[in-house]
Design a protein around this motif. Structure first.
Motif, short mmCIF file in Angstrom:
data_model
loop_
_atom_site.label_atom_id
_atom_site.label_comp_id
_atom_site.label_asym_id
_atom_site.label_seq_id
_atom_site.Cartn_x
_atom_site.Cartn_y
_atom_site.Cartn_z
N LEU A 3 83.27 -51.61 53.89
CA LEU A 3 82.23 -52.52 54.39
C LEU A 3 81.37 -51.82 55.44
N THR A 48 80.76 -48.64 55.87
CA THR A 48 79.96 -47.55 55.34
C THR A 48 78.95 -48.01 54.30
N GLY A 49 79.05 -49.26 53.87
CA GLY A 49 78.14 -49.77 52.86
C GLY A 49 78.58 -49.46 51.44
N TRP A 56 80.94 -50.88 49.94
CA TRP A 56 81.32 -52.15 49.33
C TRP A 56 80.58 -53.25 50.06
N ARG A 57 80.03 -54.18 49.33
CA ARG A 57 79.31 -55.29 49.94
C ARG A 57 80.04 -56.57 49.61
N ASN A 58 80.09 -57.46 50.59
CA ASN A 58 80.86 -58.69 50.36
C ASN A 58 80.22 -59.91 50.99
N GLU A 59 78.92 -60.02 50.92
CA GLU A 59 78.28 -61.18 51.53
C GLU A 59 78.89 -62.50 51.05
N ARG A 60 79.23 -62.56 49.78
CA ARG A 60 79.77 -63.80 49.22
C ARG A 60 81.30 -63.84 49.22
N ARG A 103 83.40 -62.43 51.89
CA ARG A 103 83.90 -61.95 53.18
C ARG A 103 85.32 -62.45 53.44
N HIS A 128 88.50 -60.03 53.09
CA HIS A 128 88.91 -59.18 54.22
C HIS A 128 89.67 -60.01 55.26
N ARG A 163 80.98 -55.06 64.42
CA ARG A 163 80.04 -53.93 64.37
C ARG A 163 80.15 -53.00 65.57
#
Length: 110
Positions: A25, A27-28, A30-34, A36, A39, A84
């Motif tokens: 997440l 490093t970009g 893997w994306r997980n906006e939907r 999250r 994790h 962050r």
């Protein structure tokens, strides 16, 4: 294999998976906006299994309980640290040596 050893192995496996996911997440990769919550569930599972390792270890492997207990401190602090910030991964990684030590402890001979 003792109960506390099985729990420690589970805690370390879930922790490692969740940490890997966190690195992805950050490093970009893997994306997980939907998604999250995946994790978050991993974090909750790792914390719960670590606490269960300590409790079970008090009965069947006191050394393992002592090895795993310090991992609960960074895990308890982690939700209060911004994700962050540079401190989030630093604090998260401080749990790893304690979980590895808990897995490495031999079962008590009876």
């Amino acid at each position: 294999m003792s109960l506390s050893r099985g729990l420690a192995i589970g805690a370390l496996a879930v922790y490692a998976t969740t940490a890997t996911m966190g690195v992805g997440l950050a490093t970009g990769a893997w994306r997980n906006e939907r998604h999250r919550w995946v994790h978050h569930v991993g974090f909750i599972a790792a914390t719960t299994l670590t606490a269960a390792t300590v409790v079970a270890g008090l009965r069947d492997a006191p050394g393992r309980a002592l090895a795993a207990a310090p991992a609960l401190l960074p895990l308890a602090a982690l939700p209060r640290i911004r994700t962050r910030s540079r401190w989030h991964p630093t604090v998260a990684l401080t749990a790893a040596p304690w979980l590895v030590a808990a897995v490495a402890r031999p079962d008590r001979k009876e």
